[in-house]
Design an enzyme around this catalytic site. Structure first.
Site, PDB file in Angstrom:
ATOM      1  N   GLU A 184       0.824  -1.207   0.000  1.00  0.00           N
ATOM      2  CA  GLU A 184       0.000   0.000   0.000  1.00  0.00           C
ATOM      3  C   GLU A 184       0.862   1.263   0.000  1.00  0.00           C
ATOM      4  O   GLU A 184       0.649   2.197   0.782  1.00  0.00           O
ATOM      5  CB  GLU A 184      -0.964  -0.036   1.195  1.00  0.00           C
ATOM      6  CG  GLU A 184      -2.013  -1.124   1.038  1.00  0.00           C
ATOM      7  CD  GLU A 184      -3.004  -1.165   2.181  1.00  0.00           C
ATOM      8  OE1 GLU A 184      -2.574  -1.061   3.345  1.00  0.00           O
ATOM      9  OE2 GLU A 184      -4.201  -1.305   1.914  1.00  0.00           O
ATOM     10  N   GLU A 264      -7.238  -7.458  -0.191  1.00  0.00           N
ATOM     11  CA  GLU A 264      -7.567  -7.383   1.229  1.00  0.00           C
ATOM     12  C   GLU A 264      -9.058  -7.099   1.364  1.00  0.00           C
ATOM     13  O   GLU A 264      -9.484  -5.949   1.350  1.00  0.00           O
ATOM     14  CB  GLU A 264      -6.756  -6.284   1.937  1.00  0.00           C
ATOM     15  CG  GLU A 264      -5.256  -6.531   1.941  1.00  0.00           C
ATOM     16  CD  GLU A 264      -4.498  -5.476   2.741  1.00  0.00           C
ATOM     17  OE1 GLU A 264      -5.155  -4.602   3.340  1.00  0.00           O
ATOM     18  OE2 GLU A 264      -3.262  -5.526   2.745  1.00  0.00           O
TER      19      GLU A 264
END
Length: 640
Positions: A184, A264
């Site tokens: 990320e 996710e």
């Protein structure tokens, strides 16, 4: 001659079979034409769940993985925390609970594929996001950028880790189908494409050109802009309640072709010390999962309810426990340390028990692919061992010679943990009052300079606690020459925030009525090393002041009735501290703040049929009769 011909034929047949099953016949690739993954030439969609081997004791690995397999998962997603393995520069540990190769081999044995996320930064609510704290020994280092000092450390680590990974790649005959680069990165302030290009080059050089490399970011355009790079397949993450079409539309903006991937999918929510224990709707999670599977997407399930205020990070199908000092912290306008329990309302509980949420997910998966034959393995056995009496062993200040055998460091002003090369735990800062203070004077610290809690003793009498982003002053009286000690606790370095350079200790000087204090003796404490060597149970009893509050050690023993089953420890009347059983650090308790009220004790830590040694470091004040209560279930504030 006939026997020789038959032997030759067998050898040729064996050679043919070997050729047919050789690693070169295996492949895992992107199919841009059909917008899917392609495994061994056939379309493929994975349904995955996350597990952290570092949060699960090694004896429980098989149980947790088998339950994930029986839930219908084809794949598990696995982080590798750099700081868990390179504990000091050039010092590596891949033994016992840290044997990542054994864990990966076990996933293969159980028929699970692996998506590997080796960082170097992982977030994960893990101490400093998996980056080693010793990186901060160079105070000018800039983490997660092209900073030369940072890249040199990263390259050194990758040259140790990735050669262990390469033989386990799918096309090499292993079960690792893809590898994530960084984590990320689009949420990080730096937006350094040179850093991502450097990582891409390193991963390719060490793993080869065939392995599928990817990135993960939220579905926000700005994060996808900074977190993606040509040569790395871009995936997104989002949770229940999100607009699935819009989220995958964001992925399509950066990857017009290829499989839809939610790396996710959040199925729970995390706990912070001082917050409420959270949970997420089972129906909500199941409905969102089914919506994505109907679109043909590949999914990895983790635990967190989707809110934009959430930290980008890793949340689990099975969470486990932040043993010892491994829990991290988030920064959301203030420092927010994460609890010891990493249960997070996951489909598999902290103790590895199947939940209602797991069976709901399993039902959804069964609509899209066959489930493995056989029943789900049962919950692990628990036992309520009952009450255990402890006794006070010693005040912490009375055993500094044991906890800091090399003696104190002298400094005119306080030094940080990093300057002292202290990674975890505690440091004592000692000085003396420089003048008489007959009337209450303000002992204070600059804002944000107590990292993270300071327990103040004057003449060895506990005065109270100073706290990062909290109380930073106390009123004291005394005479010139009186001893002043501050025990500073590292509650976990920030794993997500604007900057992960989270220095610990006293970052600024303490003052008395705005006049700086000086002439410090500083004691870096090696508590864990000392306890693992048998202290204090193997030491002679200390004569301690029984009624004094403040940081002190308590000891006791208990025996199990011939079993070593999982259990949970409650701390009735205790405030805040740490627990060791048989030398194993089970993590922090903070009953006065919550929401977690018990610590999970894996049965593998216990001795069956012989004494189990308990050591507690209570930081603020134990109850008059120090007792622990062993239960067969966890407790949170709302369940008391």
């Amino acid at each position: 001659a006939a026997m020789g011909l038959r032997a030759l034929a067998l050898l040729l047949a064996a050679g043919l079979l070997h050729t047919q099953a050789s690693p070169s016949a295996r492949s895992f690739q992107l199919d841009y034409e059909h917008n899917c993954f392609c495994k061994d030439g056939a379309p493929f969609r994975y349904i995955s769940g996350s597990i952290h081997y570092a949060r699960v004791p090694r004896p429980a690995w098989r149980d947790r993985l088998l339950k994930m397999y029986m839930s219908g998962l084809s794949t598990v997603q696995v982080y590798v925390p750099w700081n868990y393995h390179e504990t000091l520069p050039g010092v590596y540990d891949f033994t016992g609970n840290r044997d990542v190769e054994a864990f990966l081999d076990l996933t293969a044995e159980l028929g699970l594929l692996v998506i590997l996320r080796p960082g170097p930064y992982i977030c994960a609510e893990w101490e400093m996001g998996g980056l080693p704290a010793w990186l901060l020994w160079k105070p000018d280092i800039v983490l997660r950028t092209s900073n030369p000092a940072y890249l040199a450390a990263v390259d050194s680590w990758l040259h140790v880790l990735l050669p262990k990974i390469k033989p386990r790649l799918y096309h090499q005959g292993g079960n690792i189908i893809s590898v994530q680069v960084e984590n990320e990165y689009g949420s990080y302030y730096a937006c350094d494409y040179g850093y991502l290009r450097h990582l891409l080059g390193s991963f390719r050089a060490l793993l080869g050109s065939e392995v599928l490399l990817f990135t993960t970011d939220s579905a926000r355009a700005e994060e996808l802009r900074c977190g993606t790079l040509q040569g790395l397949y871009a995936t997104v993450d989002f949770g229940p309640g999100s607009n699935v079409t819009e989220a995958f539309g964001a992925q399509r903006c950066v990857e017009p072709k290829g499989p839809l991937v939610n790396s996710e999918y959040y199925t729970g929510w995390l706990d912070y010390w001082g917050g409420a224990h959270a949970s997420t709707s089972v129906a909500w999670v199941a409905r969102g999962l089914e919506d994505m599977l109907q679109l043909g997407a590949s999914i990895n399930m983790q635990v967190v309810s989707w809110q934009r205020a959430r930290p980008p990070g890793e949340y689990m199908f099975h969470g486990g426990t932040n043993f010892a000092y491994w829990s991290g912290a988030d920064y959301k306008g203030q420092y927010k340390p994460v609890t010891t329990s990493y249960d997070y309302d996951a489909p598999l509980s902290e103790a590895g028990d199947p939940t209602e949420k797991l069976f709901a997910i399993r039902t959804v998966i069964s609509k899209f692919q066959p489930l493995p034959a056989g029943p789900m393995p049962p919950a692990t056995p628990k036992y309520a061992y009952g009450w255990v009496a402890l006794r006070k062993y010693a005040d912490l200040l009375d055993v500094l010679d044991v906890l800091c055998p090399s003696g104190p460091i002298q400094s005119q002003f306080p030094l940080t943990f990093e300057a002292l090369k202290q990674v975890h735990g505690f440091v004592v800062y000692h000085t003396q009052l420089p003048w008489d203070v007959p009337d209450p004077a303000t002992l204070g610290a600059p804002p944000h300079s107590i990292c993270d809690r300071g327990y103040v003793m004057l003449q060895k009498e506990y005065q109270g606690a100073l706290e990062r982003d909290g109380q930073t002053t106390l009123h004291v009286t005394g005479r010139a020459g009186d001893s002043l000690d501050i025990l500073v606790e590292n509650m976990g370095r920030i794993s997500f925030g604007a900057n992960t350079s989270d220095f610990k200790g006293l970052l600024g000087n303490l003052s008395l009525n705005s006049r700086p204090l000086s002439k410090w003796l500083i004691y870096p404490l090696a508590i864990d090393t000392t306890v693992q060597q048998g202290w204090p149970h193997a030491a002679l009893p200390e004569s301690s002041s029984g009624g004094r509050v403040g940081p002190a050690f308590y000891t006791g023993t208990f025996e199990t009735p011939g079993i070593a089953w999982d259990t949970f420890v409650k701390f009735p009347g205790w405030s805040k501290g740490l627990l060791w059983i048989n030398g194993f650090n089970l993590g922090r308790y903070w009953t006065s703040r919550g929401p977690q009220q018990t610590l999970f004790v894996p049965g593998s830590v216990l001795h069956a049929g012989r004494p189990n040694n308990i050591t507690v470091l209570e930081l603020e004040g134990a109850p008059p009769t120090p007792l622990l209560l062993f239960l067969d279930r966890p407790l949170y504030n709302r369940t008391l």
